[in-house]
Write a protein that holds these residues in place. Structure first.
Motif, PDB file in Angstrom:
ATOM      1  N   GLN A   1       0.848  -1.177   0.000  1.00  0.00           N
ATOM      2  CA  GLN A   1       0.000   0.000   0.000  1.00  0.00           C
ATOM      3  C   GLN A   1       0.892   1.238   0.000  1.00  0.00           C
ATOM      4  O   GLN A   1       1.841   1.332   0.766  1.00  0.00           O
ATOM      5  CB  GLN A   1      -0.892  -0.018   1.233  1.00  0.00           C
ATOM      6  N   SER A   2       0.588   2.162  -0.859  1.00  0.00           N
ATOM      7  CA  SER A   2       1.379   3.389  -0.890  1.00  0.00           C
ATOM      8  C   SER A   2       0.943   4.304   0.243  1.00  0.00           C
ATOM      9  O   SER A   2      -0.232   4.382   0.590  1.00  0.00           O
ATOM     10  CB  SER A   2       1.223   4.098  -2.232  1.00  0.00           C
ATOM     11  N   ALA A   3       1.902   4.966   0.805  1.00  0.00           N
ATOM     12  CA  ALA A   3       1.622   5.840   1.946  1.00  0.00           C
ATOM     13  C   ALA A   3       1.183   7.214   1.474  1.00  0.00           C
ATOM     14  O   ALA A   3       1.694   7.738   0.501  1.00  0.00           O
ATOM     15  CB  ALA A   3       2.858   5.962   2.817  1.00  0.00           C
ATOM     16  N   THR A   4       0.223   7.774   2.165  1.00  0.00           N
ATOM     17  CA  THR A   4      -0.173   9.156   1.907  1.00  0.00           C
ATOM     18  C   THR A   4       0.397  10.060   2.991  1.00  0.00           C
ATOM     19  O   THR A   4       0.082  11.229   3.050  1.00  0.00           O
ATOM     20  CB  THR A   4      -1.708   9.284   1.872  1.00  0.00           C
ATOM     21  N   THR A   5       1.215   9.490   3.850  1.00  0.00           N
ATOM     22  CA  THR A   5       1.876  10.249   4.908  1.00  0.00           C
ATOM     23  C   THR A   5       3.381  10.143   4.698  1.00  0.00           C
ATOM     24  O   THR A   5       3.856   9.224   4.031  1.00  0.00           O
ATOM     25  CB  THR A   5       1.527   9.678   6.298  1.00  0.00           C
ATOM     26  N   PRO A   6       4.155  11.048   5.278  1.00  0.00           N
ATOM     27  CA  PRO A   6       5.606  10.976   5.110  1.00  0.00           C
ATOM     28  C   PRO A   6       6.263   9.892   5.974  1.00  0.00           C
ATOM     29  O   PRO A   6       7.467   9.720   5.919  1.00  0.00           O
ATOM     30  CB  PRO A   6       6.075  12.366   5.536  1.00  0.00           C
ATOM     31  N   ALA A   7       5.484   9.157   6.757  1.00  0.00           N
ATOM     32  CA  ALA A   7       6.047   8.131   7.640  1.00  0.00           C
ATOM     33  C   ALA A   7       5.067   6.973   7.768  1.00  0.00           C
ATOM     34  O   ALA A   7       3.874   7.115   7.508  1.00  0.00           O
ATOM     35  CB  ALA A   7       6.319   8.723   9.016  1.00  0.00           C
ATOM     36  N   HIS A   8       5.587   5.818   8.172  1.00  0.00           N
ATOM     37  CA  HIS A   8       4.744   4.648   8.423  1.00  0.00           C
ATOM     38  C   HIS A   8       4.585   4.375   9.914  1.00  0.00           C
ATOM     39  O   HIS A   8       3.772   3.560  10.312  1.00  0.00           O
ATOM     40  CB  HIS A   8       5.336   3.402   7.756  1.00  0.00           C
ATOM     41  N   LEU A   9       5.406   5.050  10.735  1.00  0.00           N
ATOM     42  CA  LEU A   9       5.406   4.811  12.174  1.00  0.00           C
ATOM     43  C   LEU A   9       5.663   6.122  12.904  1.00  0.00           C
ATOM     44  O   LEU A   9       6.548   6.886  12.519  1.00  0.00           O
ATOM     45  CB  LEU A   9       6.507   3.810  12.539  1.00  0.00           C
TER      46      LEU A   9
END
Length: 107
Positions: free
Chosen positions: A1-9
């Motif tokens: 899934q591509s992130a729409t945020t600059p971070a995953h955590l």
């Protein structure tokens, strides 16, 4: 899934009050913080101190982190190992450990 945020955590540590809090005479026993998730953020981890203890909050998107329960279990196991290592030993245990360390370093 591509992130729409600059971070995953996101991980945050929030210092909380170091004295007991009360609401209508009832003592608050613990605080468990949460990091709100935005689209694409896989997990939020929050720690908050309160009255000599620490509460952890884990919040995750199951589509991004399907095995968050395993992650949390590993964090709990690791923290317990650290807690045991940081717990002061009795004087007899400390003396035994020092003696064993001293004798092995001389041999």
């Amino acid at each position: 899934q591509s992130a729409t945020t600059p971070a995953h955590l996101i991980v945050t540590n929030v210092p909380g009050p170091q004295q007991s809090l009360y609401c209508r005479g009832a003592r608050l026993r613990a605080l468990y913080p949460q990091v709100p998730l935005m689209k694409g953020l896989g997990m939020g981890i929050a720690l908050m101190s309160y009255n000599g203890s620490m509460g952890w909050g884990f919040n995750s998107d199951p589509e991004v982190v399907p095995d968050a329960d395993v992650f949390v279990q590993k964090i709990q196991e690791s923290f317990e190992r650290i807690r045991k290592l940081a717990t002061p030993k009795t004087s007899k245990e400390s003396q035994t450990w020092r003696a064993a360390t001293t004798s092995s370093s001389n041999g």
